[in-house]
Design a protein around this motif. Structure first.
Motif, PDB file in Angstrom:
ATOM      1  N   GLY A 378       4.621  -8.232  -5.408  1.00  0.00           N
ATOM      2  CA  GLY A 378       4.958  -7.076  -4.586  1.00  0.00           C
ATOM      3  C   GLY A 378       3.781  -6.851  -3.415  1.00  0.00           C
ATOM      4  N   GLY A 379       3.614  -5.881  -2.714  1.00  0.00           N
ATOM      5  CA  GLY A 379       2.982  -5.785  -1.577  1.00  0.00           C
ATOM      6  C   GLY A 379       1.431  -4.730  -2.170  1.00  0.00           C
ATOM      7  N   ASP A 380       1.315  -3.819  -1.260  1.00  0.00           N
ATOM      8  CA  ASP A 380       0.561  -2.787  -1.690  1.00  0.00           C
ATOM      9  C   ASP A 380       0.062  -2.504  -3.133  1.00  0.00           C
ATOM     10  OD1 ASP A 380      -0.115  -2.454   0.972  1.00  0.00           O
ATOM     11  OD2 ASP A 380       0.480  -0.301   1.108  1.00  0.00           O
ATOM     12  N   PHE A 381       1.416  -2.180  -3.942  1.00  0.00           N
ATOM     13  CA  PHE A 381       1.133  -2.102  -5.378  1.00  0.00           C
ATOM     14  C   PHE A 381       0.317  -3.163  -6.052  1.00  0.00           C
ATOM     15  CE2 PHE A 381       3.251  -1.652  -9.665  1.00  0.00           C
ATOM     16  CZ  PHE A 381       2.477  -0.382  -9.995  1.00  0.00           C
ATOM     17  N   VAL A 382       0.433  -4.102  -5.515  1.00  0.00           N
ATOM     18  CA  VAL A 382       0.023  -5.458  -6.139  1.00  0.00           C
ATOM     19  C   VAL A 382      -1.803  -5.655  -5.729  1.00  0.00           C
ATOM     20  CG1 VAL A 382      -0.245  -7.888  -6.711  1.00  0.00           C
ATOM     21  CG2 VAL A 382       2.012  -6.647  -6.815  1.00  0.00           C
ATOM     22  N   TYR A 403       0.611 -18.341  -0.667  1.00  0.00           N
ATOM     23  CA  TYR A 403       1.590 -18.465   0.038  1.00  0.00           C
ATOM     24  C   TYR A 403       2.455 -17.153  -0.107  1.00  0.00           C
ATOM     25  CZ  TYR A 403       6.021 -20.722   1.261  1.00  0.00           C
ATOM     26  OH  TYR A 403       7.243 -20.970   2.005  1.00  0.00           O
ATOM     27  N   GLY A 404       1.992 -16.227  -1.065  1.00  0.00           N
ATOM     28  CA  GLY A 404       2.385 -15.186  -0.775  1.00  0.00           C
ATOM     29  C   GLY A 404       3.864 -14.682  -0.708  1.00  0.00           C
ATOM     30  N   CYS A 405       4.693 -15.586  -1.691  1.00  0.00           N
ATOM     31  CA  CYS A 405       6.195 -15.397  -1.718  1.00  0.00           C
ATOM     32  C   CYS A 405       6.397 -14.095  -2.791  1.00  0.00           C
ATOM     33  CB  CYS A 405       6.497 -16.728  -2.265  1.00  0.00           C
ATOM     34  SG  CYS A 405       8.467 -16.823  -2.337  1.00  0.00           S
ATOM     35  N   GLY A 430       6.306  -4.573  -7.117  1.00  0.00           N
ATOM     36  CA  GLY A 430       6.644  -3.466  -5.958  1.00  0.00           C
ATOM     37  C   GLY A 430       8.195  -3.308  -6.146  1.00  0.00           C
ATOM     38  N   ASP A 431       8.813  -2.060  -5.628  1.00  0.00           N
ATOM     39  CA  ASP A 431      10.174  -2.116  -5.658  1.00  0.00           C
ATOM     40  C   ASP A 431      10.858  -3.066  -4.925  1.00  0.00           C
ATOM     41  OD1 ASP A 431       9.050  -0.416  -3.341  1.00  0.00           O
ATOM     42  OD2 ASP A 431      10.543   1.147  -3.530  1.00  0.00           O
ATOM     43  N   GLY A 432      10.377  -3.277  -3.453  1.00  0.00           N
ATOM     44  CA  GLY A 432      10.961  -4.134  -2.738  1.00  0.00           C
ATOM     45  C   GLY A 432      11.034  -5.554  -3.403  1.00  0.00           C
ATOM     46  N   ALA A 433       9.814  -5.993  -3.934  1.00  0.00           N
ATOM     47  CA  ALA A 433       9.641  -7.330  -4.805  1.00  0.00           C
ATOM     48  C   ALA A 433      10.767  -7.344  -5.807  1.00  0.00           C
ATOM     49  CB  ALA A 433       8.315  -7.431  -5.342  1.00  0.00           C
ATOM     50  N   ALA A 434      10.982  -6.229  -6.547  1.00  0.00           N
ATOM     51  CA  ALA A 434      12.049  -6.251  -7.801  1.00  0.00           C
ATOM     52  C   ALA A 434      13.216  -6.680  -7.401  1.00  0.00           C
ATOM     53  CB  ALA A 434      12.288  -4.809  -8.148  1.00  0.00           C
ATOM     54  N   ASN A 457       7.349   2.264  -7.553  1.00  0.00           N
ATOM     55  CA  ASN A 457       8.530   2.659  -6.788  1.00  0.00           C
ATOM     56  C   ASN A 457       8.393   3.532  -5.580  1.00  0.00           C
ATOM     57  OD1 ASN A 457      10.871   3.446  -5.687  1.00  0.00           O
ATOM     58  ND2 ASN A 457      11.995   3.663  -7.529  1.00  0.00           N
ATOM     59  N   ASN A 458       7.649   3.278  -4.421  1.00  0.00           N
ATOM     60  CA  ASN A 458       7.420   3.920  -3.222  1.00  0.00           C
ATOM     61  C   ASN A 458       8.907   4.150  -2.207  1.00  0.00           C
ATOM     62  OD1 ASN A 458       7.223   1.476  -2.196  1.00  0.00           O
ATOM     63  ND2 ASN A 458       5.206   1.650  -1.386  1.00  0.00           N
ATOM     64  N   GLY A 459       9.722   3.521  -2.614  1.00  0.00           N
ATOM     65  CA  GLY A 459      10.954   3.672  -1.714  1.00  0.00           C
ATOM     66  C   GLY A 459      10.952   2.822  -0.299  1.00  0.00           C
ATOM     67  N   ILE A 460       9.855   1.920  -0.284  1.00  0.00           N
ATOM     68  CA  ILE A 460       9.662   1.293   0.895  1.00  0.00           C
ATOM     69  C   ILE A 460       8.980  -0.078   0.770  1.00  0.00           C
ATOM     70  CG2 ILE A 460       9.293   3.482   2.563  1.00  0.00           C
ATOM     71  CD1 ILE A 460       6.131   2.893   2.053  1.00  0.00           C
ATOM     72  N   TRP A 461       9.194  -0.946   1.787  1.00  0.00           N
ATOM     73  CA  TRP A 461       8.430  -1.939   1.751  1.00  0.00           C
ATOM     74  C   TRP A 461       7.043  -1.746   2.442  1.00  0.00           C
ATOM     75  CZ3 TRP A 461      10.826  -6.485  -0.101  1.00  0.00           C
ATOM     76  CH2 TRP A 461      12.298  -6.492  -0.044  1.00  0.00           C
ATOM     77  N   GLY A 462       6.385  -1.157   1.343  1.00  0.00           N
ATOM     78  CA  GLY A 462       4.989  -0.317   1.929  1.00  0.00           C
ATOM     79  C   GLY A 462       4.200  -1.263   2.828  1.00  0.00           C
ATOM     80  N   LEU A 463       3.939  -2.553   2.361  1.00  0.00           N
ATOM     81  CA  LEU A 463       2.858  -3.293   3.176  1.00  0.00           C
ATOM     82  C   LEU A 463       3.358  -3.629   4.476  1.00  0.00           C
ATOM     83  CD1 LEU A 463       0.829  -6.119   1.500  1.00  0.00           C
ATOM     84  CD2 LEU A 463       1.930  -6.541   3.603  1.00  0.00           C
ATOM     85  N   GLU A 464       4.724  -3.463   4.714  1.00  0.00           N
ATOM     86  CA  GLU A 464       5.092  -3.861   6.227  1.00  0.00           C
ATOM     87  C   GLU A 464       5.452  -2.389   6.943  1.00  0.00           C
ATOM     88  OE1 GLU A 464       5.120  -6.860   6.894  1.00  0.00           O
ATOM     89  OE2 GLU A 464       4.992  -7.897   5.007  1.00  0.00           O
ATOM     90  N   LYS A 465       5.620  -1.462   6.258  1.00  0.00           N
ATOM     91  CA  LYS A 465       6.115  -0.136   6.907  1.00  0.00           C
ATOM     92  C   LYS A 465       4.691   0.335   7.370  1.00  0.00           C
ATOM     93  CE  LYS A 465       8.207   4.443   6.179  1.00  0.00           C
ATOM     94  NZ  LYS A 465       9.533   4.296   6.750  1.00  0.00           N
TER      95      LYS A 465
HETATM   96  C1  LIG Z   1       9.927 -13.774   0.250  1.00  0.00           C
HETATM   97  C2  LIG Z   1       9.062 -12.906   1.002  1.00  0.00           C
HETATM   98  N1  LIG Z   1       9.632 -12.022   2.011  1.00  0.00           N
HETATM   99  C3  LIG Z   1       9.011 -11.359   2.655  1.00  0.00           C
HETATM  100  C4  LIG Z   1       7.399 -11.249   2.677  1.00  0.00           C
HETATM  101  C5  LIG Z   1       6.761 -10.181   3.566  1.00  0.00           C
HETATM  102  N2  LIG Z   1       6.391  -8.992   2.712  1.00  0.00           N
HETATM  103  C6  LIG Z   1       5.085  -9.126   2.358  1.00  0.00           C
HETATM  104  S1  LIG Z   1       4.788  -7.638   1.268  1.00  0.00           S
HETATM  105  C7  LIG Z   1       6.184  -6.986   1.739  1.00  0.00           C
HETATM  106  C8  LIG Z   1       6.488  -5.467   1.033  1.00  0.00           C
HETATM  107  C9  LIG Z   1       6.614  -5.465  -0.351  1.00  0.00           C
HETATM  108  O1  LIG Z   1       6.923  -4.250  -0.760  1.00  0.00           O
HETATM  109  P1  LIG Z   1       7.090  -3.768  -2.150  1.00  0.00           P
HETATM  110  O2  LIG Z   1       7.488  -4.990  -3.037  1.00  0.00           O
HETATM  111  O3  LIG Z   1       7.942  -2.738  -2.234  1.00  0.00           O
HETATM  112  O4  LIG Z   1       5.518  -3.450  -2.334  1.00  0.00           O
HETATM  113  P2  LIG Z   1       4.643  -2.339  -1.504  1.00  0.00           P
HETATM  114  O5  LIG Z   1       3.870  -2.852  -0.555  1.00  0.00           O
HETATM  115  O6  LIG Z   1       5.717  -1.235  -1.288  1.00  0.00           O
HETATM  116  O7  LIG Z   1       3.798  -1.619  -2.620  1.00  0.00           O
HETATM  117  C10 LIG Z   1       6.844  -7.886   2.458  1.00  0.00           C
HETATM  118  C11 LIG Z   1       8.436  -7.549   2.855  1.00  0.00           C
HETATM  119  C12 LIG Z   1       6.939 -12.066   1.668  1.00  0.00           C
HETATM  120  N3  LIG Z   1       5.640 -12.012   1.658  1.00  0.00           N
HETATM  121  N4  LIG Z   1       7.729 -12.840   0.928  1.00  0.00           N
END
Ligand SMILES: Cc1ncc(C[n+]2csc(CCOP(=O)(O)OP(=O)(O)O)c2C)c(N)n1
Ligand SMILES: [Mg+2]
Length: 539
Positions: A378-382, A403-405, A430-434, A457-465
């Motif tokens: 995930g993003g910020d959550f992780v 690689y941050g995949c 992260g909810d996006g990662a899920a 579950n913050n309802g957003i792609w937090g690390l991008e938003k």
């Molecule tokens: C396959 C892939 N697509 C897009 C990204 C770009 N990216 C990095 S963090 C992130 C947001 C993650 O959102 P979420 O999982 O909900 O975690 P949050 O930041 O909201 O805690 C995105 C889209 C990535 N790292 N890997």
């Protein structure tokens, strides 16, 4: 005379893989790879299947990272391989010895337009250490041996082999495969002595230890070097937990202070990449310890960079102990560490609603065992997990690496559960990662592989938003459905779960999750306003 075995390409491939320590395969079905399944079926070799090939490769990567032996993913021709490419690339970035055995359209009518007829090699060659097509059934064991030797030779990484249909299905008689030796690289003694002298002479040295220290079996040697030379140790990746948190030389929360004040930074077994400010540490001298010459950075010039077996390098450094008194430096860092720990403790007790991620980890810390495997996707959550969780056992922390995949989560969780049937396995999503891999809960349920999944579950792609808003004053393509019931998705797939909106409910939910015995998702509604402060993040 060597024992002979007789069988089709699948039998010969699996016999060779077994000889190198492969103990299971992760896969998604396709006719091109039936012989590999047949070989497994005949011999009771475990097959774990998934709902998307990326999860198969990520699962193989997880067993490779955790167990320091090869992980095997079996992918069908064409789309099976292309779906596995992010996994292979992750394994490359993470130095993980993953073998992908793939199907391939028949060679005898190549060009006539068979189903899924594509040459995989140009696609995978740039992201693997070794990629080849096996030309004949009798050559399968040798080809698997060469691929696995490449994968296991430091600097480790993935290897790829495809078997044309007729190679996989035809039979041959060969010598029973045996594992060949993996070369051990002795570091250059002059370079090692230079690094040792720098360490011995430094007043304020720091060691940053990363994944290759774990994968190179050099955790004990790291400890020996740190103790002999009295150097504080910080870690990242699979290096986390190399020294238990209560060890007097284990530090985590004072890294900024340490890197700003150090006169020598020794980076061991991890690249000088963005996670480490590209290896630029102000006036401090830099020593880079790498497991292979090609791991030396080209963008900075360290004062010394011994390359070779990290056990030999680190225990060689221990020989340079001078009995120097570093207690002043260690006291400074310990004070910074205590101050950060107090701040973190306060953050982890946050009683606000919506729940702050810090509180999630405050509660998780109470229930996680010392040897729990925690996985972040995930993003910020992780990022918060990296800040607040302290792995206490080496090789118990799985993050996606440089690689941050996104999407590693369910595959890594499967690999972790297969590795440790009796440990806690906790996947932080992260909810996006899920969204990338949640369907593979079905694979976990069906194959009785329970794990605990915690969704922030913050309802957003937090690390991008948040960064996009900061940059442009607005954001697009950064919203997800708020309050989505990811726990019900898991319920529908045969697991269980619950949604938590109040901090006081977290402890009970986590208890139920770890007692459930099936994949269980705790869907924590977290505060979308909470943004991880990037400027202070070097992890
Ligand atoms: C396959 C892939 N697509 C897009 C990204 C770009 N990216 C990095 S963090 C992130 C947001 C993650 O959102 P979420 O999982 O909900 O975690 P949050 O930041 O909201 O805690 C995105 C889209 C990535 N790292 N890997
Ligand atoms: Mg999110």
């Amino acid at each position: 005379m060597a024992e002979r075995i007789d069988g089709h390409g699948g039998v010969l491939a699996l016999a060779a893989a077994r000889a190198y320590g492969v103990r299971e395969m992760f896969t998604l079905s396709g006719g091109h790879v039936f012989p590999l399944y047949d070989a497994a079926h005949q011999t009771g070799f475990p097959i774990y299947d998934v709902r998307h090939e990326q999860s198969a490769v990520f699962a193989a990567e997880a067993v490779a990272k955790l167990q320091r032996r090869p992980g095997l993913a079996v992918l069908t021709a064409g789309p099976g391989v292309t779906n596995g490419i992010s996994g292979l690339t992750s394994a490359r970035f993470n130095g993980a010895p993953v073998l992908v055995l793939a199907g391939r359209a028949p060679q005898f009518r190549w060009g006539a337009g068979s189903l899924q007829e594509i040459d995989h090699l140009p696609l995978v060659a740039p992201i693997t250490k070794h990629a080849a097509t096996v030309g004949a059934t009798g050559q399968v064991p040798e080809a698997v041996g060469a691929a696995l030797t490449a994968a296991l030779t430091p600097h480790r990484g993935p290897a790829f082999l495809d078997l044309p249909l007729e190679v996989a299905f035809s039979t041959a008689e060969v010598d029973r495969p045996a594992a060949g030796p993996v070369p051990v690289l002795e570091p250059d003694p002059t370079e090692l002595a230079r690094a040792g002298a720098l360490l011995a002479g430094a007043q304020r040295p720091v060691i940053v230890a990363g994944s290759d220290v774990y994968s190179g079996g050099a955790v004990a040697a790291l400890r020996e070097a740190a103790e002999a030379l009295q150097v504080p140790v910080y870690t990242n990746g699979m290096g986390r937990g190399a020294l238990p948190p209560e060890h007097p030389l284990a530090f985590a929360k004072s890294r900024r202070v340490a890197l700003a004040g150090a006169d020598l930074v020794v980076v061991a077994g991890t690249p000088l990449d963005f996670r480490l400010g590209f290896g630029e540490f102000g006036d401090a001298q830099l020593v880079h310890l790498v497991d292979a010459p090609e791991q030396r950075a080209s963008h900075v010039e360290p004062a010394a960079a011994p390359a070779g077996d990290l056990r030999l390098i680190l225990s060689g450094l221990a020989d340079h102990a001078t009995g120097a008194d570093r207690s002043g430096w260690l006291d400074t860092l310990r004070a910074a560490e205590r101050e950060a720990a107090a701040r973190h403790a306060e953050e982890m007790a946050a009683g606000t609603e919506p729940i702050r991620p810090a509180r999630v980890y405050g509660e998780l810390r109470r229930i996680l065992d010392r040897d729990a495997v925690t996985i972040g996707d995930g993003g910020d959550f992780v990022s918060y997990a990296g800040r607040y969780l302290e792995p206490a056992t080496p090789g118990s922390w799985l993050d996606p690496g440089p690689y941050g995949c996104l999407g590693t989560g369910l595959g890594y969780a499967m690999g972790a559960r297969v590795t440790y049937p009796d440990r806690q396995v906790c996947l932080l999503l992260g909810d996006g990662a899920a969204g990338f891999s949640l369907m593979d809960v079905e694979s976990l349920v069906r194959q009785r592989l329970p794990v605990v999944i915690v969704v922030g579950n913050n309802g957003i792609w937090g690390l991008e938003k948040h960064p996009m808003r900061a940059m442009y004053g607005y954001d697009v393509a950064a919203d997800l459905q708020p309050g989505l019931r990811y726990d019900q998705v898991v319920g529908a797939l045969g697991g269980a779960g619950e949604t938590v909106a109040a901090p006081a409910e977290l402890a009970g939910a986590f208890r139920r999750a770890f007692d459930a015995g099936v994949p269980y998702l705790v869907n924590v509604l977290t505060d979308p306003a909470d943004a991880y402060p990037r400027s202070s993040n070097l992890a």
